[in-house]
Design an enzyme around this catalytic site. Structure first.
Site, PDB file in Angstrom:
ATOM      1  N   ASP A  45      -0.272   2.584   8.848  1.00  0.00           N
ATOM      2  CA  ASP A  45      -0.780   1.873  10.038  1.00  0.00           C
ATOM      3  C   ASP A  45       0.166   1.863  11.237  1.00  0.00           C
ATOM      4  O   ASP A  45      -0.244   1.551  12.344  1.00  0.00           O
ATOM      5  CB  ASP A  45      -1.114   0.419   9.677  1.00  0.00           C
ATOM      6  CG  ASP A  45      -2.295   0.339   8.736  1.00  0.00           C
ATOM      7  OD1 ASP A  45      -3.114   1.281   8.752  1.00  0.00           O
ATOM      8  OD2 ASP A  45      -2.394  -0.650   7.995  1.00  0.00           O
ATOM      9  N   ARG A  67      -6.629  -2.429  10.541  1.00  0.00           N
ATOM     10  CA  ARG A  67      -7.242  -3.767  10.631  1.00  0.00           C
ATOM     11  C   ARG A  67      -6.615  -4.564  11.780  1.00  0.00           C
ATOM     12  O   ARG A  67      -7.298  -5.242  12.518  1.00  0.00           O
ATOM     13  CB  ARG A  67      -7.024  -4.489   9.298  1.00  0.00           C
ATOM     14  CG  ARG A  67      -8.151  -5.427   8.976  1.00  0.00           C
ATOM     15  CD  ARG A  67      -8.278  -5.696   7.499  1.00  0.00           C
ATOM     16  NE  ARG A  67      -9.246  -4.853   6.856  1.00  0.00           N
ATOM     17  CZ  ARG A  67      -9.076  -4.278   5.670  1.00  0.00           C
ATOM     18  NH1 ARG A  67      -7.959  -4.419   5.016  1.00  0.00           N
ATOM     19  NH2 ARG A  67     -10.034  -3.550   5.156  1.00  0.00           N
ATOM     20  N   GLY A 111       0.837  -1.212   0.000  1.00  0.00           N
ATOM     21  CA  GLY A 111       0.000   0.000   0.000  1.00  0.00           C
ATOM     22  C   GLY A 111       0.864   1.251   0.000  1.00  0.00           C
ATOM     23  O   GLY A 111       1.926   1.269   0.597  1.00  0.00           O
ATOM     24  N   ASP A 170       2.326  -0.279  12.003  1.00  0.00           N
ATOM     25  CA  ASP A 170       2.257  -1.607  12.624  1.00  0.00           C
ATOM     26  C   ASP A 170       3.526  -2.423  12.404  1.00  0.00           C
ATOM     27  O   ASP A 170       3.477  -3.629  12.231  1.00  0.00           O
ATOM     28  CB  ASP A 170       1.035  -2.370  12.072  1.00  0.00           C
ATOM     29  CG  ASP A 170       1.072  -2.489  10.556  1.00  0.00           C
ATOM     30  OD1 ASP A 170       1.930  -1.843   9.921  1.00  0.00           O
ATOM     31  OD2 ASP A 170       0.237  -3.226  10.003  1.00  0.00           O
ATOM     32  N   ASP A 214       5.334  -5.022   5.969  1.00  0.00           N
ATOM     33  CA  ASP A 214       5.979  -6.291   6.333  1.00  0.00           C
ATOM     34  C   ASP A 214       5.920  -7.346   5.230  1.00  0.00           C
ATOM     35  O   ASP A 214       6.823  -8.175   5.121  1.00  0.00           O
ATOM     36  CB  ASP A 214       5.468  -6.823   7.677  1.00  0.00           C
ATOM     37  CG  ASP A 214       3.975  -7.001   7.702  1.00  0.00           C
ATOM     38  OD1 ASP A 214       3.323  -6.638   6.701  1.00  0.00           O
ATOM     39  OD2 ASP A 214       3.454  -7.501   8.713  1.00  0.00           O
ATOM     40  N   ARG A 243       1.065  -5.074  -5.995  1.00  0.00           N
ATOM     41  CA  ARG A 243       1.227  -6.354  -5.304  1.00  0.00           C
ATOM     42  C   ARG A 243       1.515  -7.380  -6.394  1.00  0.00           C
ATOM     43  O   ARG A 243       0.933  -7.316  -7.470  1.00  0.00           O
ATOM     44  CB  ARG A 243      -0.033  -6.692  -4.519  1.00  0.00           C
ATOM     45  CG  ARG A 243      -0.390  -5.559  -3.539  1.00  0.00           C
ATOM     46  CD  ARG A 243      -1.350  -5.959  -2.476  1.00  0.00           C
ATOM     47  NE  ARG A 243      -1.954  -4.786  -1.843  1.00  0.00           N
ATOM     48  CZ  ARG A 243      -1.531  -4.231  -0.705  1.00  0.00           C
ATOM     49  NH1 ARG A 243      -0.523  -4.734  -0.054  1.00  0.00           N
ATOM     50  NH2 ARG A 243      -2.142  -3.190  -0.211  1.00  0.00           N
ATOM     51  N   THR A 280       4.071   2.750   5.634  1.00  0.00           N
ATOM     52  CA  THR A 280       2.664   2.356   5.776  1.00  0.00           C
ATOM     53  C   THR A 280       2.017   3.290   6.785  1.00  0.00           C
ATOM     54  O   THR A 280       2.688   3.689   7.758  1.00  0.00           O
ATOM     55  CB  THR A 280       2.510   0.883   6.247  1.00  0.00           C
ATOM     56  OG1 THR A 280       1.181   0.682   6.748  1.00  0.00           O
ATOM     57  CG2 THR A 280       3.474   0.518   7.363  1.00  0.00           C
TER      58      THR A 280
HETATM   59  P1  ATP Z   1       0.831  -3.035   3.399  1.00  0.00           P
HETATM   60  O1  ATP Z   1       1.254  -2.717   4.815  1.00  0.00           O
HETATM   61  O2  ATP Z   1       0.300  -1.866   2.682  1.00  0.00           O
HETATM   62  O3  ATP Z   1      -0.048  -4.253   3.289  1.00  0.00           O
HETATM   63  P2  ATP Z   1       2.899  -4.775   2.525  1.00  0.00           P
HETATM   64  O4  ATP Z   1       4.298  -4.548   2.083  1.00  0.00           O
HETATM   65  O5  ATP Z   1       2.713  -5.582   3.782  1.00  0.00           O
HETATM   66  O6  ATP Z   1       2.191  -3.365   2.615  1.00  0.00           O
HETATM   67  P3  ATP Z   1       1.822  -6.942   0.888  1.00  0.00           P
HETATM   68  O7  ATP Z   1       0.731  -6.892  -0.115  1.00  0.00           O
HETATM   69  O8  ATP Z   1       1.663  -7.837   2.067  1.00  0.00           O
HETATM   70  O9  ATP Z   1       2.068  -5.433   1.321  1.00  0.00           O
HETATM   71  O10 ATP Z   1       3.189  -7.350   0.154  1.00  0.00           O
HETATM   72  C1  ATP Z   1       3.636  -6.651  -0.993  1.00  0.00           C
HETATM   73  C2  ATP Z   1       4.258  -7.614  -1.967  1.00  0.00           C
HETATM   74  O11 ATP Z   1       5.387  -8.258  -1.346  1.00  0.00           O
HETATM   75  C3  ATP Z   1       3.355  -8.771  -2.404  1.00  0.00           C
HETATM   76  O12 ATP Z   1       2.477  -8.402  -3.438  1.00  0.00           O
HETATM   77  C4  ATP Z   1       4.381  -9.793  -2.866  1.00  0.00           C
HETATM   78  O13 ATP Z   1       4.819  -9.512  -4.171  1.00  0.00           O
HETATM   79  C5  ATP Z   1       5.546  -9.554  -1.889  1.00  0.00           C
HETATM   80  N1  ATP Z   1       5.455 -10.567  -0.832  1.00  0.00           N
HETATM   81  C6  ATP Z   1       4.710 -10.546   0.284  1.00  0.00           C
HETATM   82  N2  ATP Z   1       4.840 -11.675   1.010  1.00  0.00           N
HETATM   83  C7  ATP Z   1       5.701 -12.458   0.302  1.00  0.00           C
HETATM   84  C8  ATP Z   1       6.242 -13.774   0.482  1.00  0.00           C
HETATM   85  N3  ATP Z   1       5.924 -14.525   1.548  1.00  0.00           N
HETATM   86  N4  ATP Z   1       7.092 -14.245  -0.461  1.00  0.00           N
HETATM   87  C9  ATP Z   1       7.427 -13.501  -1.529  1.00  0.00           C
HETATM   88  N5  ATP Z   1       6.937 -12.276  -1.768  1.00  0.00           N
HETATM   89  C10 ATP Z   1       6.096 -11.750  -0.874  1.00  0.00           C
END
Ligand code: ATP
Length: 328
Positions: free
Chosen positions: A132, A176, A15, A134, A107, A76, A130
């Protein structure tokens, strides 16, 4: 500083949040300062797999420090979750002569970076972006401060209507899994009650608190509800519940939604982004890898990425206590 790293790639993932542009700018300018190359990767891991790179110079990042969102776009990528996808990404980075990565995200993005480092030994550094807040290992993620200011401003405006019409407002805010926004905005905007994912305050307590405030002469009230609050009811069900049990209240619901993620970053987020970007590049040049840059006690520090991903960012219990006293 080490001279094994000659080219750094920076990208935003997951995000978006205000301050991401300021962090990209900082990474690019720090590279320019140390006379190493920098490329931007568009659309996160998706763009990495497709080789969607663009060289960035100090001048390419002018006029973005004040802009919300991320000019590199975010995405994503399901393909990056597969080994084949990550191999394609590795090949694209090698073809572009990239030596190290700076990932700005949450994360999930850090987990992807960790796995990538494990498989290919590619140096990675994370910057937490982010709203949040978090993420373990930093008191503030990029965008959190801006979001707090945006949300508190909205709640102030809602209060004008609430007090003009003697109404009770339930305002749903993002969060969330974490109630940092709800708790801080609740205290900052003088809310009657704050419902967060970390604590089950119970529906009885909500009714009791609303009754108490009615008895104390208050004619309007604001209740802040985090998306993932523990009551098990969503904000509309909460409204129904209160109206069924307290006929004297006319309840309105306001769901703030995506506007909380947008807008020009606050000065705090711009400064934080600038500090984090410098630390990320300098740490890579010192030969470090697999860390997240964070802010703790106003110092920019490194936390192992694995810890940042596995650790839990704790809610501020002292602030919950302050909030209880403020709603007396
Ligand atoms: P937000 O806090 O906004 O959710 P985020 O970085 O946690 O941000 P995610 O959608 O969880 O967002 O992860 C972003 C991208 O990171 C995913 O679309 C994927 O490409 C990669 N990713 C997440 N988890 C994994 C994993 N276990 N293995 C490989 N790639 C991953």
């Amino acid at each position: 500083m080490s001279n094994t790293i000659k080219k750094v790639a920076v990208f935003t993932s997951g995000g978006d949040s205000p301050g991401m542009n300021a962090a990209i700018r900082s990474v690019v300018r720090t590279c320019a300062f140390y006379k190493i190359e920098c490329v931007g990767i568009y659309r996160g891991y998706e763009g990495m797999i497709e080789g969607d790179f663009k060289p960035l110079t100090a001048r390419s990042v002018k006029d973005i420090i004040n802009k919300g969102g991320t000019f590199l776009k975010s995405a994503r990528s399901d393909e990056f979750r597969t080994k084949e996808g990550r191999k394609k990404a590795y090949d694209a980075l090698v073809a572009e002569n990239v030596d190290a990565l700076v990932v700005i995200g949450g994360d999930g993005s850090f987990t992807g970076a960790l796995i990538f480092n494990e498989e290919f030994g590619f140096p990675v550094m994370g910057i937490p972006g982010t709203i949040d807040n978090d993420i373990y290992g930093t008191s503030h993620t990029l965008g959190y401060d801006t979001a707090l200011n945006t949300v508190v401003d909205c709640v102030d405006k809602i209060r004008d209507t609430a007090s003009s019409h003697n109404r009770l407002f339930f305002v749903e805010v993002m969060g969330r899994d974490a109630g940092h926004i709800a708790l801080n905005v609740g205290v900052g905007a003088g809310a009657e009650e704050i419902l967060i994912p970390e604590e089950d305050l119970g529906l009885d307590r909500l009714l009791e608190s609303l009754r108490r405030s009615k008895q104390s002469g208050k004619s309007s009230s604001i209740v802040i509800v985090a998306e993932g609050d523990k009551t098990g009811k969503n904000v509309f069900e909460l409204k129904d519940y209160v109206e069924e049990n307290m006929e004297e209240y006319e309840v309105r619901v306001s769901v703030l939604g995506h506007m909380q993620r947008g807008g020009s970053p606050s000065c705090f987020d711009r400064v934080l982004a600038s500090r984090m970007g410098v630390k990320a590049v300098e740490s890579l040049l010192e030969g470090k890898s697999n860390y997240m840059v964070g802010l703790l006690k106003d110092e920019i520090v490194l936390t192992p990425l694995e810890q940042a991903v596995k650790g839990k960012s704790e809610i501020d219990h002292e602030l919950i206590r302050v909030s209880d006293i403020m709603t007396t």
